[in-house]
Design an enzyme around this catalytic site. Sequence first.
Site, PDB file in Angstrom:
ATOM      1  N   LYS A 165       0.831  -1.195   0.000  1.00 42.61           N
ATOM      2  CA  LYS A 165       0.000   0.000   0.000  1.00 42.61           C
ATOM      3  C   LYS A 165       0.874   1.255   0.000  1.00 42.61           C
ATOM      4  O   LYS A 165       1.694   1.455   0.905  1.00 42.61           O
ATOM      5  CB  LYS A 165      -0.905   0.006   1.225  1.00 42.61           C
ATOM      6  CG  LYS A 165      -1.783  -1.234   1.360  1.00 42.61           C
ATOM      7  CD  LYS A 165      -2.791  -1.350   0.237  1.00 42.61           C
ATOM      8  CE  LYS A 165      -3.715  -2.528   0.442  1.00 42.61           C
ATOM      9  NZ  LYS A 165      -4.720  -2.655  -0.615  1.00 42.61           N
ATOM     10  N   LYS A 265     -13.422  -8.215  -6.851  1.00 44.43           N
ATOM     11  CA  LYS A 265     -13.841  -8.485  -5.476  1.00 44.43           C
ATOM     12  C   LYS A 265     -15.331  -8.813  -5.457  1.00 44.43           C
ATOM     13  O   LYS A 265     -16.173  -7.987  -5.851  1.00 44.43           O
ATOM     14  CB  LYS A 265     -13.521  -7.294  -4.580  1.00 44.43           C
ATOM     15  CG  LYS A 265     -12.021  -7.098  -4.364  1.00 44.43           C
ATOM     16  CD  LYS A 265     -11.753  -5.990  -3.369  1.00 44.43           C
ATOM     17  CE  LYS A 265     -10.286  -5.969  -2.923  1.00 44.43           C
ATOM     18  NZ  LYS A 265      -9.349  -5.675  -4.010  1.00 44.43           N
TER      19      LYS A 265
END
Length: 373
Positions: A165, A265
């Site tokens: 990230k 997702k």
Amino acid sequence: MQIDRISVYRLELPLSHPYSLSGGRLKFDRLDSTFVSIETDEGYTGWGEGCPWGATYLPAFAKGLRAGLDEIAPKLLGHDPRRVEVINRAMDKALPGHLYVKGALDMACWDVLGQSCGLPVCELLGGREPEPPVVHSSIPTGTPEEMLASIDRARAKGNRIHSCKVGSAVPEDIARIQFLTKALQPGEDITFDVNRAWLPDQAIQVMTACEDWHGFFEQPCETMEECVTVARATRQPIALDECIQTYDDLLGAWREPACQAIGLKLGRVGGLTRARRLRDFCVQTGIRMNIEETGGSALADTAAVHLAQATPASHRRATWLCHEMLSLDPIEGGARIEGGVTAAPEGPGLGAKPDLDALGAPVAVYKQILAYP
């Protein structure tokens, strides 16, 4: 077969360690997960789970999910849960939009379908591919040294692909990326996941400064249009994640083209039924996929692994298992990581179910009212 009863449960899932993403602007220490059971008149019980990543990550939150279930669940009573496309049309009629609400119900219907056929869900999604899905780690935002320490812990579990990230100031991100790419071991790869934190000029500056490394950058900017601007000005492959919610989103990204991979997702796109459609388009057009869940326990992860297991290995990049980041494991069975890979369970249905003692009493129950002469 028909649905006789739908029960809704709430369970808080603590993270083992606090987690930061999008350059550190979003921070989390626990998830609020919603479990759904669908019981039929023939004795089958299917399970599903919906777990938005907090309330600040996407236009989705746990209380909204449960409020949406209150609108949809009563309308599914009496339906055959095996007819997943019919179920999805009924959900859309009961509550247009709000895809994240529908994923748990759709998942539970697939569980019933698999159980009734005596087959694992992956066999119904196209057939089990022999290559096991590769699991990637998820590395929170931190200093370069902190992030490398997280990668070392993931390596100990067998992970060879790492999703790191980033998304803060340009100099900081360049330093992180250059430090971590130099620390890669043979056979490893990294995705730098920005989670929409950069403006286009920032994305172009960082990606241009790191052109000697040609791995994926994920969701560099907020909108599809901004990501297209970045794609046209840079060389590295881009994965789109948060802005892929519908089939039309994926079609638009392919036409530009805006990406070479997507994060697929289940919860964000509305469940297995809709995710399967997007998966098939990606296979047809050569787009690679990270097939995974937005968040949740090993139940949600297992549903994603079934879809990944039924997808050609050539079109998979990796799969993430959120339950590896939790300090609570309320699931019996399910897909687990072993040596950096996972596999869909062999038994019928999802092959995973919650421990009822861990769930406690349902927060809502919807029952079919039978009329007697």
